[in-house]
Scaffold this motif. Structure first.
Motif, PDB file in Angstrom:
ATOM      1  N   UNK A  83     -23.775  27.009 -14.737  1.00 30.06           N
ATOM      2  CA  UNK A  83     -23.986  26.879 -13.297  1.00 30.06           C
ATOM      3  C   UNK A  83     -23.413  28.100 -12.592  1.00 30.06           C
ATOM      4  N   UNK A  84     -23.577  28.132 -11.285  1.00 23.32           N
ATOM      5  CA  UNK A  84     -23.057  29.202 -10.444  1.00 23.32           C
ATOM      6  C   UNK A  84     -22.826  28.657  -9.039  1.00 23.32           C
ATOM      7  N   UNK A 105     -25.369  25.669  -7.726  1.00 22.13           N
ATOM      8  CA  UNK A 105     -26.683  25.864  -8.337  1.00 22.13           C
ATOM      9  C   UNK A 105     -26.557  25.801  -9.850  1.00 22.13           C
ATOM     10  N   UNK A 106     -27.552  25.186 -10.494  1.00 23.34           N
ATOM     11  CA  UNK A 106     -27.688  25.231 -11.947  1.00 23.34           C
ATOM     12  C   UNK A 106     -28.561  26.421 -12.313  1.00 23.34           C
ATOM     13  N   UNK A 107     -28.112  27.195 -13.274  1.00 21.21           N
ATOM     14  CA  UNK A 107     -28.850  28.400 -13.655  1.00 21.21           C
ATOM     15  C   UNK A 107     -30.193  27.993 -14.251  1.00 21.21           C
ATOM     16  N   UNK A 121     -20.161  30.371 -13.335  1.00 25.54           N
ATOM     17  CA  UNK A 121     -19.472  29.214 -13.907  1.00 25.54           C
ATOM     18  C   UNK A 121     -20.225  28.772 -15.161  1.00 25.54           C
ATOM     19  N   UNK A 122     -20.050  29.492 -16.262  1.00 19.58           N
ATOM     20  CA  UNK A 122     -20.872  29.199 -17.452  1.00 19.58           C
ATOM     21  C   UNK A 122     -20.410  27.997 -18.245  1.00 19.58           C
ATOM     22  N   UNK A 123     -19.138  27.590 -18.139  1.00 21.06           N
ATOM     23  CA  UNK A 123     -18.606  26.507 -18.958  1.00 21.06           C
ATOM     24  C   UNK A 123     -18.075  25.392 -18.062  1.00 21.06           C
TER      25      UNK A 123
END
Length: 710
Positions: free
Chosen positions: A361-362, A378-380, A437-439
């Motif tokens: 996410x980001x 937001x979800x990538x 926010x990858x994890x």
């Protein structure tokens, strides 16, 4: 022959004999047959003793009553003075106010006085308790005494033996002065000595103390645990102990009330640490499946036990998601339950939240006027469109340096930097901040990091933005220059100094630089921002750029010498140590700060609500109105267009004002200019060609006298 007067008995009216005559001017009272003057009556207003004196016995009785009343008054005054002395004497013996009246003689003396005031918070005397509270408030309100006072208060709160009255007073001080109790920075000389890290056994003992029958012991244990939360290693140990205790069950409502806030603080401190040394232990697949089954189970209404089990399972799953190696196992278990059968809406929502937490996410933050205004999660790879938005927001790729935008309501498709200030395309006083926010761990940590002081977060964004601009080693665009005004002034002023020292100036394109002061150059636009907000950190590079000609001179399209105006504005707002010598060095120059004959169109300040006059399309941008001088005009020669301010005269005026001198008394003539006044600079001109020499002679004499005086 004397006449006889016969008095009748009391209550009987006197009878006059035929031979009895009334004595003129004398009557007999019908009540007591006493003679009274004629025309008067016996009443309370005219008592009888007014006409006949009291006997000696009555006089003594009256004197005794007066003496007894005087004795009562003296006794009351004596008791009052004794009460007043008992109230004032403790205040006379109390320590002096070191924060408000005078500075403490030493740090140890000051700490001792703070400890005495803390002890007086539960004094038997009410006035002493009030004074102790007021003195501690004054110490926390002053920057020079707040750090030491806050440190002593923290040490006192960590002591479980203090009374509830003292603890309540110190808690109220922490709530009233939160700025005096920030997390202590590590590695600085001014920070208090670090607290020794506790062992797991010590933390377990404090957790057991949270179940004590004594409220004072429970409160003391909680405060002691709070002192360990600033260290990520202690926070990790505390989480492990809490996890073991909660897994045993039998958690009372009172114990949960103590553990929950400590858990949240320890959880946030541990997540926010970049490289924690304490990792939580992993779980077996069957344990993960058991937690997921509890989350997927509907909670009966009015069942606190089922609700507690649900909260415990969610907390355990989030702790496991903080380990990257546990994320695939939890994602697989949650997805199996989502695909298994039809689930109730509440269960579907809980499982979907866990599934989304496992996806990259980001965050897109919106900042305006140095305040964080909003967040968009937001979800990538997943488009997201809020109500009223013209287009969905969609990013298909992001890492720690770059993000690719496919669609957006404000941002156009393209690549954007991550972690820095991204200029808003339509608002000059706003910017976006993209966060990767990858994890799940970084997503959960962001929820705690975003709660920090907005000034701290803005300083971090400013530092990363300046590093990003410096690393590119290329000229800044118009929007990138304008966004600097929305960042922390001290850091971007330091960046501007290096940028002006190393980067040559160049004109902006026709589509850029249209401001209320004309079409400026790139360095000229940066100096325009410095003139409004720049600090002394920008002075070294700015003065070097001016001396080497790295800032383009004024033109009819951009008539203001913004480089010199910025230097003068910084000298007036935030002077550097050698400012007097610099002002004296340019005091004899007759360079104009604005070309003659140029009149600015709008007088709007460059950094007002609509900075630099960026109009919404398709309206044309505001242009500079150039009014060349005309022959045979009725405008006098001393008009605004023909009398622009001079560099040397304005610098000399600042030098005189810094030494309590009046500029007009030394032959300087005011030359007002609206753009300079918006930057807090008052323009001047030399009234006589000999004025610069006279001012320089005054400055030499002034400096000589100062040197001789030592």
């Amino acid at each position: 022959m004397p006449q006889k007067l016969t008095l009748a008995p009391i209550g009987v009216s006197p009878k006059k004999s035929p031979n009895q005559q009334e004595i003129p001017g004398l009557k007999l009272s019908p009540a007591n047959n006493m003679p009274i003057p004629a025309g008067r009556c016996s009443s309370k207003k005219h008592p009888i003793h007014r006409y006949f004196p009291l006997p000696p016995k009555g006089r003594l009785l009256r004197l005794g009553r007066v003496c007894f009343s005087f004795y009562q008054i003296c006794l009351f005054c004596l008791f009052f003075l004794f009460f007043l002395f008992s109230c004032v004497s403790p205040l006379i013996k109390a320590p002096s106010v070191c924060g408000a009246e005078s500075a403490p003689s030493s740090e140890s003396t000051f700490r001792e006085q703070v400890r005495q005031w803390i002890q007086h918070l539960d004094a038997e005397n009410y006035f002493l308790r009030q004074q102790a509270q007021q003195q501690l408030e004054q110490m926390l309100a002053q920057p020079e005494t707040a750090p030491l006072t806050a440190e002593e208060i923290r040490r006192c709160l960590a002591d479980k033996a203090i009374s509830l009255e003292v603890r309540h007073g110190l808690d109220s001080l922490q709530r009233r002065f939160p700025g005096a109790f920030p997390p202590a920075p590590s590695g600085t000389d001014s920070s208090p000595p670090p607290i020794a890290l506790p062992t797991s056994k010590q933390i377990e003992a404090l957790v057991r103390q949270l179940e004590s029958d004594s409220y004072a012991e429970r409160r003391g244990a909680a405060e002691q645990l709070k002192t360990y939360l600033d260290n990520p290693e202690s926070a990790g140990q505390m989480l492990a102990v809490f996890r073991t205790r909660l897994a045993r069950g039998d958690i009372s409502a009172d114990l949960r009330r103590w553990i929950d806030p400590l858990w949240e603080r320890a959880w946030g401190a541990w997540l926010a640490s970049s490289s924690p040394s304490t990792e939580l232990s992993p779980a077996q697949p069957e344990e993960i499946q058991r937690y997921v089954d509890i989350v997927a189970r509907p909670v009966p209404a009015g069942s606190p036990q089922a609700l507690g089990s649900l909260r415990q399972a969610q907390r355990q799953l989030r702790m496991l998601l903080a380990r990257d190696d546990q994320v695939p196992l939890i994602r697989e278990a949650v997805q199996r339950r989502l695909d298994a059968d039809q689930l109730p809406s509440e269960v579907q929502a809980r499982l979907t939240e866990l599934a989304d937490l496992c996806r990259p996410a980001m965050v897109a933050e919106f900042w305006q006027q140095r305040q964080h205004r909003g967040i968009q999660h937001l979800l990538v790879g997943v488009p997201s469109q809020v109500a009223g938005a013209p287009r969905p927001s969609h990013f298909d790729y992001i890492d720690d340096t770059t993000a690719h935008c496919v669609s957006g309501s404000n941002l156009t498709p393209g690549h954007y930097p991550v972690g820095v200030a991204v200029p808003h395309p339509h608002q000059a006083d706003a910017f976006f901040h993209l966060v990767n926010l990858p994890t799940p761990r970084r997503r959960m940590a962001y929820d705690y990091l975003v709660q920090r002081d907005v000034r701290v977060r803005l300083a971090e964004i400013t530092q990363r933005t300046c590093q990003y601009y410096s690393g590119r080693r290329q000229p800044l665009s118009e929007r990138e220059i304008l966004v600097l005004a929305q960042l922390e002034p001290k850091q971007w002023s330091r960046f501007a100094s290096e940028f002006l020292r190393n980067m040559a100036d160049q004109p902006l394109g026709q589509e850029e630089g249209q401001t209320a002061a004309g079409q400026t150059s790139r360095n000229g636009l940066l100096c325009m921002i410095l003139a409004d907000q720049g600090l002394k950190e920008a002075a070294p590079g700015l003065l070097e750029a001016l001396s080497q000609g790295r800032i383009l001179p004024p033109t009819p399209e951009a008539p203001y010498a913004w480089g010199w105006i910025a230097a003068l504005a910084i000298a007036a707002r935030d002077p550097w140590p050698e400012v007097d010598d610099w002002l004296a060095g340019v005091a004899a120059r007759t360079d104009l700060l604005r070309l003659p004959g140029a009149t600015p169109g709008p007088t709007k300040h460059p950094l007002d609500d609509d900075p630099f006059g960026f109009p919404p399309p398709p309206a044309p941008p505001p242009r500079l109105k150039i009014s060349p001088p005309k022959a045979n005009t009725e405008t006098p020669s001393s008009s605004f267009e023909d009398q622009p301010p001079q560099l040397g005269a304005t610098a000399a005026a600042l030098l005189l004002q810094r030494h309590q001198q009046t500029p007009t008394a030394h032959g300087l003539q005011p030359a007002p200019d609206p753009m300079l006044e918006k930057c807090k600079v008052q323009g001047y001109r030399f009234a006589d060609p000999k004025t610069p020499e006279q001012i320089l002679q005054w400055w030499k004499t002034r400096r000589l006298l100062r040197t001789s005086a030592g």
